[in-house]
Scaffold this motif. Structure first.
Motif, PDB file in Angstrom:
ATOM      1  N   ILE A 107       0.793  -1.207  -0.053  1.00  0.00           N
ATOM      2  CA  ILE A 107      -0.042   0.144  -0.121  1.00  0.00           C
ATOM      3  C   ILE A 107       0.838   1.358   0.104  1.00  0.00           C
ATOM      4  O   ILE A 107       0.854   2.139  -0.870  1.00  0.00           O
ATOM      5  CB  ILE A 107      -1.184  -0.204   1.181  1.00  0.00           C
ATOM      6  N   GLY A 108       1.907   1.403   1.039  1.00  0.00           N
ATOM      7  CA  GLY A 108       2.859   2.513   0.935  1.00  0.00           C
ATOM      8  C   GLY A 108       3.355   2.650  -0.360  1.00  0.00           C
ATOM      9  O   GLY A 108       3.357   3.901  -0.788  1.00  0.00           O
ATOM     10  N   SER A 109       4.254   1.700  -0.778  1.00  0.00           N
ATOM     11  CA  SER A 109       4.961   1.870  -2.038  1.00  0.00           C
ATOM     12  C   SER A 109       3.774   2.142  -3.144  1.00  0.00           C
ATOM     13  O   SER A 109       4.376   3.087  -4.169  1.00  0.00           O
ATOM     14  CB  SER A 109       5.648   0.571  -2.549  1.00  0.00           C
ATOM     15  N   MET A 110       2.693   1.503  -3.458  1.00  0.00           N
ATOM     16  CA  MET A 110       1.861   1.896  -4.800  1.00  0.00           C
ATOM     17  C   MET A 110       1.374   3.175  -4.483  1.00  0.00           C
ATOM     18  O   MET A 110       1.258   3.861  -5.597  1.00  0.00           O
ATOM     19  CB  MET A 110       1.012   0.690  -4.707  1.00  0.00           C
ATOM     20  N   THR A 111       1.034   3.292  -3.285  1.00  0.00           N
ATOM     21  CA  THR A 111       0.356   4.972  -3.174  1.00  0.00           C
ATOM     22  C   THR A 111       1.219   5.888  -3.423  1.00  0.00           C
ATOM     23  O   THR A 111       0.817   6.918  -4.269  1.00  0.00           O
ATOM     24  CB  THR A 111      -0.458   4.972  -2.052  1.00  0.00           C
ATOM     25  N   LEU A 112       2.595   5.761  -3.078  1.00  0.00           N
ATOM     26  CA  LEU A 112       3.576   6.966  -3.577  1.00  0.00           C
ATOM     27  C   LEU A 112       3.845   6.980  -4.868  1.00  0.00           C
ATOM     28  O   LEU A 112       4.196   7.941  -5.384  1.00  0.00           O
ATOM     29  CB  LEU A 112       4.853   6.279  -2.532  1.00  0.00           C
ATOM     30  N   ALA A 113       3.865   5.824  -5.728  1.00  0.00           N
ATOM     31  CA  ALA A 113       4.199   5.736  -6.810  1.00  0.00           C
ATOM     32  C   ALA A 113       2.890   6.133  -7.658  1.00  0.00           C
ATOM     33  O   ALA A 113       3.251   7.211  -8.843  1.00  0.00           O
ATOM     34  CB  ALA A 113       4.634   4.222  -7.422  1.00  0.00           C
ATOM     35  N   VAL A 114       1.879   5.861  -7.485  1.00  0.00           N
ATOM     36  CA  VAL A 114       0.616   6.436  -8.010  1.00  0.00           C
ATOM     37  C   VAL A 114       0.503   7.814  -7.815  1.00  0.00           C
ATOM     38  O   VAL A 114       0.226   8.733  -8.755  1.00  0.00           O
ATOM     39  CB  VAL A 114      -0.562   5.561  -7.761  1.00  0.00           C
ATOM     40  N   MET A 115       0.725   8.493  -6.551  1.00  0.00           N
ATOM     41  CA  MET A 115       0.396  10.086  -6.393  1.00  0.00           C
ATOM     42  C   MET A 115       1.413  10.658  -7.190  1.00  0.00           C
ATOM     43  O   MET A 115       1.033  11.771  -7.647  1.00  0.00           O
ATOM     44  CB  MET A 115       0.678  10.131  -4.726  1.00  0.00           C
ATOM     45  N   SER A 116       2.774  10.090  -7.063  1.00  0.00           N
ATOM     46  CA  SER A 116       3.709  11.124  -7.752  1.00  0.00           C
ATOM     47  C   SER A 116       3.491  11.229  -9.350  1.00  0.00           C
ATOM     48  O   SER A 116       3.669  11.972  -9.948  1.00  0.00           O
ATOM     49  CB  SER A 116       5.084  10.636  -7.425  1.00  0.00           C
ATOM     50  N   ARG A 117       3.163  10.073  -9.800  1.00  0.00           N
ATOM     51  CA  ARG A 117       3.012   9.850 -11.349  1.00  0.00           C
ATOM     52  C   ARG A 117       1.659  10.792 -11.820  1.00  0.00           C
ATOM     53  O   ARG A 117       1.821  11.520 -12.555  1.00  0.00           O
ATOM     54  CB  ARG A 117       2.988   8.389 -11.679  1.00  0.00           C
ATOM     55  N   ALA A 118       0.786  10.507 -10.998  1.00  0.00           N
ATOM     56  CA  ALA A 118      -0.329  11.403 -11.170  1.00  0.00           C
ATOM     57  C   ALA A 118      -0.288  12.985 -11.206  1.00  0.00           C
ATOM     58  O   ALA A 118      -0.825  13.504 -11.834  1.00  0.00           O
ATOM     59  CB  ALA A 118      -1.761  10.840 -10.497  1.00  0.00           C
ATOM     60  N   ALA A 119       0.260  13.172  -9.949  1.00  0.00           N
ATOM     61  CA  ALA A 119       0.716  14.575  -9.897  1.00  0.00           C
ATOM     62  C   ALA A 119       1.553  15.095 -11.071  1.00  0.00           C
ATOM     63  O   ALA A 119       1.414  16.226 -11.674  1.00  0.00           O
ATOM     64  CB  ALA A 119       1.403  14.917  -8.622  1.00  0.00           C
ATOM     65  N   LEU A 120       2.507  14.410 -11.520  1.00  0.00           N
ATOM     66  CA  LEU A 120       3.497  14.958 -12.569  1.00  0.00           C
ATOM     67  C   LEU A 120       2.708  14.918 -13.837  1.00  0.00           C
ATOM     68  O   LEU A 120       2.766  15.989 -14.579  1.00  0.00           O
ATOM     69  CB  LEU A 120       4.571  14.111 -12.745  1.00  0.00           C
ATOM     70  N   LEU A 166      10.832  13.173   1.086  1.00  0.00           N
ATOM     71  CA  LEU A 166      11.501  13.637  -0.191  1.00  0.00           C
ATOM     72  C   LEU A 166      10.297  13.838  -1.059  1.00  0.00           C
ATOM     73  O   LEU A 166      10.402  14.840  -2.134  1.00  0.00           O
ATOM     74  CB  LEU A 166      12.555  12.413  -0.605  1.00  0.00           C
ATOM     75  N   TYR A 167       9.409  13.193  -1.015  1.00  0.00           N
ATOM     76  CA  TYR A 167       8.167  13.256  -1.929  1.00  0.00           C
ATOM     77  C   TYR A 167       7.358  14.327  -1.859  1.00  0.00           C
ATOM     78  O   TYR A 167       7.178  15.209  -2.910  1.00  0.00           O
ATOM     79  CB  TYR A 167       7.308  12.071  -1.627  1.00  0.00           C
ATOM     80  N   VAL A 168       7.315  15.147  -0.770  1.00  0.00           N
ATOM     81  CA  VAL A 168       6.728  16.144  -0.268  1.00  0.00           C
ATOM     82  C   VAL A 168       7.647  17.367  -1.003  1.00  0.00           C
ATOM     83  O   VAL A 168       6.963  18.347  -1.704  1.00  0.00           O
ATOM     84  CB  VAL A 168       6.184  16.378   1.158  1.00  0.00           C
ATOM     85  N   VAL A 169       8.941  17.482  -0.355  1.00  0.00           N
ATOM     86  CA  VAL A 169       9.611  18.475  -0.899  1.00  0.00           C
ATOM     87  C   VAL A 169       9.943  18.633  -2.589  1.00  0.00           C
ATOM     88  O   VAL A 169       9.819  19.540  -3.222  1.00  0.00           O
ATOM     89  CB  VAL A 169      10.993  18.533  -0.172  1.00  0.00           C
ATOM     90  N   ALA A 170       9.918  17.337  -3.062  1.00  0.00           N
ATOM     91  CA  ALA A 170      10.227  17.318  -4.640  1.00  0.00           C
ATOM     92  C   ALA A 170       9.097  17.740  -5.347  1.00  0.00           C
ATOM     93  O   ALA A 170       9.208  18.577  -6.414  1.00  0.00           O
ATOM     94  CB  ALA A 170      10.681  16.055  -5.166  1.00  0.00           C
ATOM     95  N   LEU A 171       7.648  17.419  -5.124  1.00  0.00           N
ATOM     96  CA  LEU A 171       6.403  17.717  -5.556  1.00  0.00           C
ATOM     97  C   LEU A 171       5.846  19.143  -5.156  1.00  0.00           C
ATOM     98  O   LEU A 171       4.905  19.196  -5.607  1.00  0.00           O
ATOM     99  CB  LEU A 171       5.627  16.671  -5.656  1.00  0.00           C
ATOM    100  N   TRP A 172       6.493  19.522  -4.164  1.00  0.00           N
ATOM    101  CA  TRP A 172       5.806  20.764  -3.659  1.00  0.00           C
ATOM    102  C   TRP A 172       5.439  21.838  -4.867  1.00  0.00           C
ATOM    103  O   TRP A 172       4.250  22.642  -4.560  1.00  0.00           O
ATOM    104  CB  TRP A 172       6.882  21.527  -2.485  1.00  0.00           C
ATOM    105  N   PRO A 173       6.305  22.014  -5.573  1.00  0.00           N
ATOM    106  CA  PRO A 173       6.064  23.030  -6.764  1.00  0.00           C
ATOM    107  C   PRO A 173       4.740  22.646  -7.611  1.00  0.00           C
ATOM    108  O   PRO A 173       3.904  23.150  -8.223  1.00  0.00           O
ATOM    109  CB  PRO A 173       7.330  23.396  -7.576  1.00  0.00           C
ATOM    110  N   VAL A 174       4.687  21.217  -7.658  1.00  0.00           N
ATOM    111  CA  VAL A 174       3.928  20.587  -8.579  1.00  0.00           C
ATOM    112  C   VAL A 174       2.392  21.070  -7.857  1.00  0.00           C
ATOM    113  O   VAL A 174       1.332  21.204  -8.599  1.00  0.00           O
ATOM    114  CB  VAL A 174       3.844  19.162  -8.648  1.00  0.00           C
ATOM    115  N   PHE A 175       2.420  20.933  -6.685  1.00  0.00           N
ATOM    116  CA  PHE A 175       1.076  20.910  -5.740  1.00  0.00           C
ATOM    117  C   PHE A 175       0.373  22.371  -5.872  1.00  0.00           C
ATOM    118  O   PHE A 175      -0.745  22.607  -5.889  1.00  0.00           O
ATOM    119  CB  PHE A 175       1.070  20.453  -4.342  1.00  0.00           C
ATOM    120  N   TRP A 176       1.486  23.262  -5.677  1.00  0.00           N
ATOM    121  CA  TRP A 176       1.193  24.805  -5.704  1.00  0.00           C
ATOM    122  C   TRP A 176       1.427  25.659  -6.890  1.00  0.00           C
ATOM    123  O   TRP A 176       0.678  26.792  -7.001  1.00  0.00           O
ATOM    124  CB  TRP A 176       1.965  25.237  -4.485  1.00  0.00           C
TER     125      TRP A 176
END
Length: 399
Positions: free
Chosen positions: A311-324, A378-388
């Motif tokens: 669950i942790g690994s898949m949700t991290l993978a899907v969230m990051s891919r969908a956000a990008l 790492l996920y939050v920091v790297a994708l912070w500009p994507v969310f905002w």
């Protein structure tokens, strides 16, 4: 933060809920790690919630973090499935406020009436589900409606936990087990769609025409049906051997599906191999958990492999891919996110090993939790500009 960036945050489900999920994943694990460290040092822990720390830990990562990920995914994907407009920003602001209220209610549950805590926490998924249902009913497809059925099972597990806490006869640990199994079932369903599809698309873009991923419908049904049945039989209280056997079957068939998806081709592409690895760990976790419920092996080890590695690994993978993808950015994982893809499975393996070694248990649990915290930071920091930030120029990908 500017008014424009705040407005953008509430403009899409993936923005606000994937950010909240990442932040909460770090916070919840910090609380749990702090509790363990203080107790290991001989101290005592006192928080504002009414339950034991391990119960808060289980509930909040399943029904706090897990629910946020589900909301972000469905509220982003459903408009694409149906061709309809996404919800207005006011809905995202309201829904996220309700989710936050649920987390605060559980955190301060020692000072609040249990029924009030339950009411605040249990309202979130029905609101998200009802909105998604209004979209799907306009262009209904059985496969997508099935997802809402599994989410109803997830909500029922949460209701069972709260039923215990309000004295209505529930079993909190049963509710936690149902929640983990329901989330794992969603991965069997959704991961079983996106993993081979995204891999196929990437292969085709390189000009490859042969030896593409195969995803037979019958094999998919053979994995999904027992996974759903395992959650349902567990919820209604049948002997543990029954959901155990069903979970093990679902996991074995899921592994057979994974073997047909050309995972070896994805080496060097973190945004793809992370999907294959997490789907495999989810399947293995189902097998080991199912065996444990039948009296073979450790339930705690199996559940943590399922929860962290699957669950942790898949949700991290899907969230990051969908956000990008939905923000118009290239589908290439930033280096910190790629590192995070490796840290969460490593945490799962360390936590699994810790369950088998009493002498290394405390150190292993703390190390696994630390890796989880680093990964989601790492996920939050790297994708912070994507969310905002503003959208890129590429077209959004399908979640």
């Amino acid at each position: 933060m500017t008014p424009a960036s705040v407005k953008r945050l509430f403009s899409a489900g993936y923005r606000v809920f994937f950010l909240l999920a990442g932040l909460f994943a770090v916070f919840a694990m910090l609380v749990w790690e702090s509790s363990l460290a203080i107790e290991a040092a001989g101290g005592t822990v006192s928080y504002g919630f009414a339950t034991a720390p391990q119960m808060w830990h289980a509930h909040e990562l399943i029904y706090g973090y897990g629910a946020a990920v589900i909301a972000g995914f469905l509220l982003t994907a459903a408009p694409g499935w149906t061709g309809l407009r996404a919800a207005p920003s006011g809905f995202f602001a309201l829904a996220s406020a309700i989710w936050v209220a649920g987390r605060l209610a559980v955190w301060w549950s020692a000072s609040l009436p249990p029924l009030l805590v339950a009411g605040i926490d249990l309202v979130f998924l029905p609101i998200v589900g009802a909105h998604v249902l209004t979209l799907l009913l306009k262009r209904p497809k059985p496969a997508q409606m099935m997802i809402l059925g599994v989410i109803a099972l997830l909500w029922s597990g949460n209701a069972v936990m709260h039923g215990d806490w309000v004295g209505a006869g529930g079993d909190a640990w049963l509710g936690a087990r149902v929640g983990v199994l329901a989330l794992a079932t969603l991965i069997v369903i959704l991961g079983g769609r996106v993993t081979p599809a995204f891999t196929r698309n990437a292969m085709v873009r390189t000009g490859r025409e042969h030896r593409l991923p195969r995803n037979p419908v019958r094999l998919g049904i053979a994995a999904i049906a027992p996974a759903i049945a395992a959650s349902l039989t567990l919820l209604v209280g049948l002997p543990m051997e029954i959901p155990g056997a069903l979970a093990a079957i679902a996991g074995l068939v899921a592994l057979a599906r994974l073997a047909r998806w050309r995972g070896g081709w994805t080496f060097g592409q973190p945004i793809l191999w992370s999907l294959h690895l997490s789907y495999g760990l989810n399947a293995l976790g189902l097998v080991l958990t199912g065996l444990a419920w039948s009296g073979i092996g450790s339930e705690l080890a199996g559940l943590h492999l399922l929860a962290i590695g699957g669950i942790g690994s898949m949700t991290l993978a899907v969230m990051s891919r969908a956000a990008l993808g939905h923000s118009g950015r290239p589908l290439v994982a930033p280096a910190p996110v790629a590192v995070a893809y490796g840290l969460v499975p490593l945490a799962a393996l360390i936590r699994f090993a810790a369950s088998a070694s009493p002498t290394l248990h405390d150190a292993g649990v703390l190390l696994a939790g630390g890796l989880w915290i680093v990964a989601f930071t790492l996920y939050v920091v790297a994708l912070w500009p994507v969310f905002w930030g503003e959208r890129g120029i590429a077209k959004p990908a399908q979640a």
